[in-house]
Write an enzyme that holds these catalytic residues in place. Sequence first.
Site: not given
Length: 424
Positions: A18-19, A22
Amino acid sequence: MTTVVAFILMFGVLVSIHEWGHLIFAKRAGMLVREFAIGFGPKIFSFTKNETLYTIRLIPAGGYVRVAGEDPEIIELKPGHHIGLEFNQAGEVSKIIVNNKSKHPYARVIEVENVDLDHKLIIEGYELDDDENRLSFNVNEKAMFVMDERETQIAPYNRQFASKSTGKRAMQLFAGPMMNFVLAIAIFLILGIIQGVPVEEAKLGEIQPDTPAEQAGFQQDDVITQIGDQSISTWEEFTSIVRENPGQELDMVIQRNGESQDISVVPGEAEAVNEVGDPITIGQIGVYQGFEKDVLGTFVYGIERTYDTTTMIIQNLFMLVTGQVSIELLSGPVGIYDATDQVVQTGFSNFLLWTAMLSINLGIINLVPLPALDGGRLLFVGLEAVRGKPIAPEKEGIFHFVGFALLMLLMIVVTWNDIQRLFL
């Protein structure tokens, strides 16, 4: 011990992917990423690479990517400050010594008169023993603040989050949840490769021992063609009838090795909950769905399974918001750990399936337009695109702060529900 390792591994993969989404899209947009963190709280492990500090932190409750400009800068120079300057070979300021200047004997100490590290990248001031000659220094765009012997890279405006177009900012925010869906598709593809893809017909896979199916004489690869007077053509039709008839004898017709056979079974009773969370009793006979190897079908399966799971989770979320499902059914970290413990005992394939479902869940939850979540921040970017100007940072900050506090309160409530349900 196996569950602990599996939970840590699963948590690490879900949060990291997920990160990472980003991170990658922030760097592609030219943003300065100050930190990539897994977990919250005190640092356990850290290293720096390509401008970014990578950390693993103590509390396994998520993670974050800290982009320059999203929060107020910790170090701020003002007129009257005494600072030390070190220079690179091109004569540009490469280090700005904020304190402990005595530890940097080669630094040139000045009193700041004017500073612009956002656009012009200059520092103007006077040497301490000469207040008549005003000096001007060009600052390298990757210069470092040095405070308490810790280095922090400056963030010119063109490296800050707010300087980028609404499209690039929206993509950077959306990339985290997007990667959770990509991970789910990848896991379902792996499952398709390992075990094959589910067949559409009511074909039996593994028969569980000491179950009504084994006692009735079912075998792997049997195909259910009829139950009572009803013809059966899909697995869903077969399981639906079994679920609806706990404790009731069912007369079935099966195909085995090209021949039809009659077989009867009484589904066992199992406790479950319906779509609104009420307890119900369902029938089970103890069989798994049949699978087959299919290269093209594997790709279709990965996408279809992700879509079906996404739809199911969104429906459940809608029922929660509308009050059709009680908040007591929500699980926090404790409940997820307990469920992981049960899944791990059923095998690696089910663990992968559980990981994929949690990944989709994480992606969906983060897209909900609530404060402090990716969806909440996307909402503000969308409003900016519509209005033609951003919301005041102070107002957005209050919105996210209050929202984060409410989310933490919800986490406490959910965790307490888990503890009551599992231990009290």
